[in-house]
Design an enzyme around this catalytic site. Structure first.
Site, PDB file in Angstrom:
ATOM      1  N   ASP A 189      -9.734 -81.778  36.263  1.00 41.08           N
ATOM      2  CA  ASP A 189      -9.963 -82.943  35.739  1.00 41.08           C
ATOM      3  C   ASP A 189     -11.327 -83.810  35.906  1.00 41.08           C
ATOM      4  O   ASP A 189     -11.384 -83.801  37.272  1.00 41.08           O
ATOM      5  CB  ASP A 189      -8.829 -83.969  35.682  1.00 41.08           C
ATOM      6  CG  ASP A 189      -7.522 -83.318  34.933  1.00 41.08           C
ATOM      7  OD1 ASP A 189      -7.607 -82.267  34.371  1.00 41.08           O
ATOM      8  OD2 ASP A 189      -6.476 -84.330  34.866  1.00 41.08           O
ATOM      9  N   ASP A 212       0.888 -83.008  36.572  1.00 37.00           N
ATOM     10  CA  ASP A 212       0.723 -82.351  35.300  1.00 37.00           C
ATOM     11  C   ASP A 212      -0.092 -81.040  35.725  1.00 37.00           C
ATOM     12  O   ASP A 212      -0.156 -80.083  34.973  1.00 37.00           O
ATOM     13  CB  ASP A 212       0.145 -82.958  34.440  1.00 37.00           C
ATOM     14  CG  ASP A 212      -1.203 -83.528  34.509  1.00 37.00           C
ATOM     15  OD1 ASP A 212      -1.507 -83.897  35.754  1.00 37.00           O
ATOM     16  OD2 ASP A 212      -2.212 -83.347  33.955  1.00 37.00           O
ATOM     17  N   HIS A 213      -0.410 -80.741  37.130  1.00 34.43           N
ATOM     18  CA  HIS A 213      -1.289 -79.761  37.472  1.00 34.43           C
ATOM     19  C   HIS A 213      -0.697 -78.979  38.619  1.00 34.43           C
ATOM     20  O   HIS A 213      -0.883 -77.954  38.846  1.00 34.43           O
ATOM     21  CB  HIS A 213      -2.672 -79.958  37.787  1.00 34.43           C
ATOM     22  CG  HIS A 213      -3.595 -80.424  36.894  1.00 34.43           C
ATOM     23  ND1 HIS A 213      -4.538 -79.601  36.198  1.00 34.43           N
ATOM     24  CD2 HIS A 213      -3.492 -81.576  36.205  1.00 34.43           C
ATOM     25  CE1 HIS A 213      -5.164 -80.519  35.386  1.00 34.43           C
ATOM     26  NE2 HIS A 213      -4.512 -81.742  35.269  1.00 34.43           N
ATOM     27  N   HIS A 265      -2.412 -84.076  40.955  1.00 30.09           N
ATOM     28  CA  HIS A 265      -1.651 -84.723  40.004  1.00 30.09           C
ATOM     29  C   HIS A 265      -0.379 -83.933  39.383  1.00 30.09           C
ATOM     30  O   HIS A 265      -0.827 -82.723  39.369  1.00 30.09           O
ATOM     31  CB  HIS A 265      -2.706 -85.111  38.960  1.00 30.09           C
ATOM     32  CG  HIS A 265      -3.448 -86.393  38.967  1.00 30.09           C
ATOM     33  ND1 HIS A 265      -4.572 -86.819  38.472  1.00 30.09           N
ATOM     34  CD2 HIS A 265      -2.939 -87.509  39.864  1.00 30.09           C
ATOM     35  CE1 HIS A 265      -4.863 -87.990  38.822  1.00 30.09           C
ATOM     36  NE2 HIS A 265      -3.938 -88.488  39.832  1.00 30.09           N
TER      37      HIS A 265
END
Length: 310
Positions: free
Chosen positions: A211, A67-68, A65
């Site tokens: 996550d 944001d990572h 993802h």
């Protein structure tokens, strides 16, 4: 060994927090640091930190993802211009190699160091004389992994006074004893390491999870960990929302830490809806009700990971 957070927000950055990135400083152990996830802006955060890209040895990506990992191409390129000429190992889920190679190729970015990209689906990823890194798949919308960093036990301190009595002076024989080998004294006596070594220093364990919703895989990863880093995207009054979006609440993070017998819990990956200090404190309090050794991860703060008894 120290944790240093450079991004604690979920999804997108906010004025208060950046997106996910975490360094494990190993200056005493390896004279380097390892990076876990690399959200957009991570290289800017490093500029504001005591870290140096030239000391970066390994990067572990939990999942793909944005944001990572959106900060990854820029960081890899910048490292080449900041004295980083030593090899760098990059670990992450399948697809990571395509993402990195395509980004570097299309931007015509040049790096002057060896970059090894290791795609994995869990298992033992890394092992040398000082550390082992294990990984397992968690429960998220896409393949997301947790990492268990295991420091190997250190030999106890040599009893130099006793060695003097045996006629052993500092030198190669000291090294043999520390490596667990027996030696022969000048008088012909076989001396075992256990005869002259103090108590073994137990290695530390740090678990960093990507996550995830609560799932069975996170417990063995976090078992007995000296430090567990766990997402706490929502308060528990939004447990249904957390489940829908494959995330965890602060209470669920604490329940995992308690079940795994972890020694300390660091909450991170906070939803942007929690902007103010009183809201963050509610996350902390919710976790503390289940697991008292819970704390909020703060960006640009160092958290030492101590051995038992230190």
């Amino acid at each position: 060994m120290e944790l240093y957070f450079m991004g604690t927000n979920a999804g997108v950055p906010s004025l208060e927090r950046n997106v996910t990135s975490l360094a494990l400083r190993l200056l005493d152990e390896r004279r380097s640091f390892w990076l876990f996830d690399c959200g957009e802006g991570t290289q800017h955060q490093i500029l504001r930190s005591p870290l140096k890209l030239s000391k970066l040895e390994c990067i572990f990506i939990t999942h793909l993802h944005g944001d990572h990992l959106f900060g990854l191409p820029g960081l890899l390129s910048s490292r080449a211009y900041q004295g980083g000429d030593t090899p760098l190992a990059l670990y992450g889920p399948p697809g990571l190699k395509k993402y990195v190679n395509t980004s570097l190729e299309l931007s015509e970015s040049r790096i002057n160091y060896k970059l090894e990209i290791v795609e994995h689906e869990g298992g033992c990823l890394f092992e040398d004389a000082t550390f082992r890194v294990e990984s397992a798949k968690l429960d998220h919308r896409i393949a997301s992994y947790g990492y268990r960093v295991i420091e190997k036990d250190l030999p106890g301190k040599l009893d130099t006074e006793l060695l003097k009595k045996y006629g052993i002076t500092p030198g190669p024989l000291y090294g043999k004893l520390k490596r667990g080998e027996s030696i022969l004294t000048p008088e012909g006596k076989h001396l075992q390491p256990a005869d002259v070594l103090g108590q073994v220093k137990k290695g530390r364990v740090v678990t960093i999870l990507g996550d995830t919703r609560p799932c069975p895989a996170e417990i063995p990863l976090a078992e007995g960990a000296d430090a567990l880093v766990h997402e706490a995207t929502f308060l528990h009054d939004l447990a249904e929302t957390a489940y829908t979006y494959h995330h965890s609440t602060a209470r669920q993070a604490a329940e995992a830490a308690k079940e795994a017998g972890a020694k300390s819990l660091y909450l991170t990956h906070f939803s942007s809806r929690y902007k103010y200090e009183d809201q963050l404190q509610r996350l902390k309090q919710e976790a503390e009700e289940v697991f008292p050794s819970s704390r909020l991860a703060r960006e640009h703060e160092l958290y030492p990971i101590l051995r038992s008894g230190e």
